[in-house]
Scaffold this motif. Structure first.
Motif, PDB file in Angstrom:
ATOM      1  N   GLY A 168      -1.731  -9.986  -5.933  1.00 42.25           N
ATOM      2  CA  GLY A 168      -1.757 -10.268  -4.524  1.00 42.25           C
ATOM      3  C   GLY A 168      -1.274  -9.092  -3.748  1.00 42.25           C
ATOM      4  O   GLY A 168      -0.423  -9.068  -2.565  1.00 42.25           O
ATOM      5  N   ILE A 169      -2.097  -8.217  -3.358  1.00 45.16           N
ATOM      6  CA  ILE A 169      -1.598  -6.843  -2.550  1.00 45.16           C
ATOM      7  C   ILE A 169      -1.421  -7.385  -1.392  1.00 45.16           C
ATOM      8  O   ILE A 169      -0.987  -6.087  -0.831  1.00 45.16           O
ATOM      9  N   ASP A 170      -2.105  -7.899  -0.452  1.00 42.38           N
ATOM     10  CA  ASP A 170      -2.266  -7.923   0.587  1.00 42.38           C
ATOM     11  C   ASP A 170      -0.807  -8.554   1.316  1.00 42.38           C
ATOM     12  O   ASP A 170      -0.959  -8.650   1.825  1.00 42.38           O
ATOM     13  N   THR A 171       0.238  -9.294   0.704  1.00 42.93           N
ATOM     14  CA  THR A 171       0.942 -10.149   0.622  1.00 42.93           C
ATOM     15  C   THR A 171       2.212  -8.862   1.373  1.00 42.93           C
ATOM     16  O   THR A 171       2.154  -8.107   0.687  1.00 42.93           O
ATOM     17  N   ALA A 172       2.843  -9.777   2.227  1.00 36.07           N
ATOM     18  CA  ALA A 172       3.543  -8.849   2.717  1.00 36.07           C
ATOM     19  C   ALA A 172       5.382  -8.974   2.351  1.00 36.07           C
ATOM     20  O   ALA A 172       6.170  -8.254   2.442  1.00 36.07           O
ATOM     21  N   LYS A 173       5.172 -10.355   1.217  1.00 35.58           N
ATOM     22  CA  LYS A 173       6.408 -10.453   0.021  1.00 35.58           C
ATOM     23  C   LYS A 173       6.708  -9.262  -0.971  1.00 35.58           C
ATOM     24  O   LYS A 173       5.827  -9.420  -1.030  1.00 35.58           O
ATOM     25  N   LYS A 174       7.889  -8.896  -0.722  1.00 36.93           N
ATOM     26  CA  LYS A 174       7.726  -7.169  -1.259  1.00 36.93           C
ATOM     27  C   LYS A 174       9.250  -8.038  -2.695  1.00 36.93           C
ATOM     28  O   LYS A 174      10.023  -9.219  -2.573  1.00 36.93           O
ATOM     29  N   SER A 175       8.523  -7.873  -4.392  1.00 35.26           N
ATOM     30  CA  SER A 175       9.141  -8.655  -5.058  1.00 35.26           C
ATOM     31  C   SER A 175      11.115  -8.532  -5.085  1.00 35.26           C
ATOM     32  O   SER A 175      11.308  -6.705  -4.645  1.00 35.26           O
ATOM     33  N   THR A 176      12.030  -8.899  -4.658  1.00 34.96           N
ATOM     34  CA  THR A 176      13.672  -8.324  -4.614  1.00 34.96           C
ATOM     35  C   THR A 176      14.517  -8.726  -5.972  1.00 34.96           C
ATOM     36  O   THR A 176      15.153  -8.228  -6.170  1.00 34.96           O
ATOM     37  N   SER A 177      13.418  -8.979  -6.976  1.00 35.96           N
ATOM     38  CA  SER A 177      14.065  -9.115  -8.351  1.00 35.96           C
ATOM     39  C   SER A 177      13.890  -7.974  -8.988  1.00 35.96           C
ATOM     40  O   SER A 177      15.018  -7.582  -9.664  1.00 35.96           O
ATOM     41  N   LYS A 229       6.736  -8.299  12.626  1.00 38.33           N
ATOM     42  CA  LYS A 229       6.731  -8.755  13.131  1.00 38.33           C
ATOM     43  C   LYS A 229       5.479  -8.500  14.992  1.00 38.33           C
ATOM     44  O   LYS A 229       4.824  -9.581  15.116  1.00 38.33           O
ATOM     45  N   LYS A 230       5.714  -7.372  14.410  1.00 41.65           N
ATOM     46  CA  LYS A 230       3.941  -7.102  16.239  1.00 41.65           C
ATOM     47  C   LYS A 230       3.017  -6.982  15.687  1.00 41.65           C
ATOM     48  O   LYS A 230       2.289  -7.501  16.733  1.00 41.65           O
ATOM     49  N   TYR A 231       3.161  -6.316  14.578  1.00 41.36           N
ATOM     50  CA  TYR A 231       0.918  -6.276  13.602  1.00 41.36           C
ATOM     51  C   TYR A 231       0.765  -7.010  13.152  1.00 41.36           C
ATOM     52  O   TYR A 231      -0.699  -6.830  13.223  1.00 41.36           O
ATOM     53  N   GLY A 232       1.617  -7.683  12.183  1.00 43.37           N
ATOM     54  CA  GLY A 232       1.366  -9.086  10.935  1.00 43.37           C
ATOM     55  C   GLY A 232       1.789  -7.617   9.393  1.00 43.37           C
ATOM     56  O   GLY A 232       2.628  -6.500   9.537  1.00 43.37           O
ATOM     57  N   ALA A 233       1.783  -8.498   8.702  1.00 47.37           N
ATOM     58  CA  ALA A 233       1.991  -8.125   7.088  1.00 47.37           C
ATOM     59  C   ALA A 233       1.283  -6.419   6.912  1.00 47.37           C
ATOM     60  O   ALA A 233      -0.270  -6.655   7.463  1.00 47.37           O
ATOM     61  N   LEU A 234       1.595  -5.566   6.395  1.00 48.49           N
ATOM     62  CA  LEU A 234       1.765  -5.294   5.622  1.00 48.49           C
ATOM     63  C   LEU A 234       0.926  -4.802   4.367  1.00 48.49           C
ATOM     64  O   LEU A 234       0.961  -5.797   3.364  1.00 48.49           O
ATOM     65  N   SER A 235      -0.378  -4.546   3.946  1.00 52.32           N
ATOM     66  CA  SER A 235      -0.871  -4.255   2.136  1.00 52.32           C
ATOM     67  C   SER A 235       0.586  -3.788   1.624  1.00 52.32           C
ATOM     68  O   SER A 235       0.539  -3.125   1.657  1.00 52.32           O
ATOM     69  N   LYS A 236       0.736  -4.309   0.475  1.00 58.93           N
ATOM     70  CA  LYS A 236       0.909  -3.587  -0.971  1.00 58.93           C
ATOM     71  C   LYS A 236       0.128  -3.017  -1.553  1.00 58.93           C
ATOM     72  O   LYS A 236      -0.701  -4.054  -2.210  1.00 58.93           O
ATOM     73  N   TYR A 237       0.473  -2.144  -2.200  1.00 60.79           N
ATOM     74  CA  TYR A 237       0.017  -1.590  -3.255  1.00 60.79           C
ATOM     75  C   TYR A 237      -0.272  -1.969  -4.324  1.00 60.79           C
ATOM     76  O   TYR A 237       1.305  -2.392  -4.945  1.00 60.79           O
ATOM     77  N   SER A 238      -0.274  -2.739  -5.791  1.00 62.10           N
ATOM     78  CA  SER A 238      -0.484  -2.621  -6.174  1.00 62.10           C
ATOM     79  C   SER A 238      -0.286  -1.932  -7.940  1.00 62.10           C
ATOM     80  O   SER A 238      -0.489   0.013  -7.589  1.00 62.10           O
ATOM     81  N   ALA A 239       0.600  -2.099  -8.947  1.00 68.42           N
ATOM     82  CA  ALA A 239       0.922  -0.960 -10.431  1.00 68.42           C
ATOM     83  C   ALA A 239      -0.306  -1.318 -10.447  1.00 68.42           C
ATOM     84  O   ALA A 239      -0.689  -0.072 -12.087  1.00 68.42           O
ATOM     85  N   GLU A 240      -1.709  -1.732 -10.962  1.00 65.97           N
ATOM     86  CA  GLU A 240      -2.105  -1.791 -11.758  1.00 65.97           C
ATOM     87  C   GLU A 240      -3.542  -0.662 -11.113  1.00 65.97           C
ATOM     88  O   GLU A 240      -3.562  -0.667  -9.628  1.00 65.97           O
ATOM     89  N   VAL A 241      -4.585  -0.307 -12.441  1.00 67.32           N
ATOM     90  CA  VAL A 241      -4.963   1.104 -11.919  1.00 67.32           C
ATOM     91  C   VAL A 241      -6.846   0.392 -11.447  1.00 67.32           C
ATOM     92  O   VAL A 241      -6.996  -0.219 -12.377  1.00 67.32           O
ATOM     93  N   ASN A 242      -7.743   1.257 -11.265  1.00 61.09           N
ATOM     94  CA  ASN A 242      -9.137   0.355 -11.075  1.00 61.09           C
ATOM     95  C   ASN A 242      -8.761  -0.979 -10.155  1.00 61.09           C
ATOM     96  O   ASN A 242     -10.220  -1.222 -10.671  1.00 61.09           O
TER      97      ASN A 242
END
Length: 449
Positions: free
Chosen positions: A189-198, A385-398
């Protein structure tokens, strides 16, 4: 008789060792070549600084770069799978042609997996060889015989070493987790703003005073058990027109966990995304955010030479690709600054940027110190908060459309600038601390035990 038996056994042991070494040599070379990183082959030139004319990328060089490489094989394998699926759809269900095609594909997959395992082992052997050779050279050149060094071993230094060890433990746990449990580094889910904290990743930044800062700095900074282990050491970048034009050079630099970057390619280039994916994999990456060697002792001095005045005033003295990597990270990134002083004398350069001589000079005294973690949560939270969630890149290639997601908006670039400015301030503070403490105290230790 017992003595003769011992001699006979010793002879067979030595013969077996020689035979193993001879057999392993071709596998080692093949593994190093196969796993070498690939440069950007989509452009017509190799890229380079703005004040240089980029060298053209010939078709022969493009074919040589793709010859016997894992990345090219993976692309061909994916194309074969797509073609196989098309043929399956055309054939009648449960027909003989259908079954024969499946059997042949399964055999090819099994052979590819066996080849991957063997070449991975060869690559790992080559990595140990390269690390051993580098660390031996660093020990001779910087261990007091020609040059000397000192490291401030304070709480920041020990925190860095503990974090590096934690990354390897985390990687082992992730490998075990993949056998049946969800991995802590999963970022579906690359678009989620939640990053893994574990799980965490490490990004170190430092000033760049000579062409051999890396690997010398980490050869000095890290304890012996860390710097000789390929799983512990950092990933970093090197300009593709310098380190990756030749196949043999690409294999050597790749074994040292160095990846290509296209100078002048901008922050949206695919090579920077490929490098950022190491962060998503919870690895350690190192960046020289000055983007070039600066030997004046002033962080980022002469930075106007590679930017327009307007861009330099907006972005600051450092390259803002590091800000983009941090902003879009799917995991918690620990950003640690490192400052060093004295490497400019080991490999001095002329005012034109050319190296004065090929071999390093002696009689230099190198000082290293580590800073505390730099926090960016407030900047990222304010932006989202001002512009919305940032996209997150993935560890998976392609991943489909990931390159499109990697394109930056003007609003995001302002965030990168603010993040990079904070890194600049942290490095400047370390620089000031070094100047305020010109003489080393007893808290500095000359060698890492």
């Amino acid at each position: 008789m017992a003595q003769q038996s011992t001699r006979g056994a010793s002879f067979f042991v030595r013969a077996a060792a020689r035979a193993t070494a001879v057999a392993a040599l071709p596998l080692t070379i093949a593994g190093a070549l196969y796993h070498r990183p690939q440069p950007d082959l989509e452009q017509d030139d190799w890229g380079g600084p703005m004040h240089y004319s980029p060298k053209p990328l010939t078709e022969e060089q493009r074919n040589s770069a793709r010859w016997f490489s894992r990345q090219a094989d993976n692309e061909q394998r994916q194309e074969s799978l797509r073609l196989h699926e098309k043929l399956k759809n055309l054939a009648k269900p449960k027909s003989r042609a259908h079954e024969e095609g499946d059997t042949l594909m399964d055999r090819n997959i099994m052979f590819d997996e066996f080849q991957e395992r063997m070449l991975a082992q060869g690559h790992r052997i080559f990595q140990y060889f390269i690390l051993g050779a580098c660390n031996a050279t660093i020990w001779i050149g910087m261990g007091g015989m020609y040059n000397s060094h000192e490291i401030l071993q304070d709480s920041h230094y020990h925190n860095l070493i503990q974090l590096v060890r934690r990354l390897k433990e985390q990687k082992i746990a992730n490998s075990v987790a993949r056998l049946g449990f969800s991995t802590t580094c999963s970022n579906e889910g690359i678009d989620t703003a939640k990053k893994s904290t574990s799980s965490v990743a490490l990004l170190t930044v430092s000033n760049h005073a000579s062409t051999i800062d890396d690997p010398v700095l980490f050869g000095l900074l890290l304890p012996t058990d860390i710097k000789h282990d390929p799983d512990y050491i950092r990933w970093t970048l090197c300009s593709q027109e310098i380190c990756f034009k030749k196949t043999a050079l690409a294999a050597i630099f790749g074994a040292g966990k160095i990846m290509p970057i296209r100078r002048g390619g901008g922050i949206d280039q695919p090579l920077l995304l490929r490098f950022a994916q190491k962060i998503a994999s919870c690895d350690w990456v190192h960046v020289f955010p000055e983007g070039k060697v600066v030997q004046s002792g002033q962080l980022g001095e002469n930075y106007l030479g590679t930017r327009s005045v307007e861009d330099a005033n907006e972005i600051g003295r450092l390259k803002w690709g590091v800000g983009k990597i941090i902003a879009h990270s799917p995991v918690d990134v620990h950003v640690i600054p490192i400052h060093h002083k004295g490497m400019e004398g080991v490999v001095p350069q002329l005012s034109t940027g050319e190296i004065k001589q090929l071999h390093p000079e002696g009689g230099n005294y190198v000082k290293l110190r580590v800073g505390g973690r730099i926090q960016f949560d407030d900047l990222i939270d304010e932006h989202e908060k001002k512009y919305g969630a940032l996209s997150k890149y993935s560890a998976e290639v392609n991943v489909p459309d990931e390159q499109q997601r990697w394109q930056s908006t003007n609003v995001e670039r302002k965030l990168y600038s603010r993040i990079t400015h904070r890194i600049e301030m942290a490095l400047k503070q370390l620089e000031m601390n070094s100047r305020a403490d010109p003489s080393m105290t007893s808290s500095y230790l000359s060698l890492v035990k």
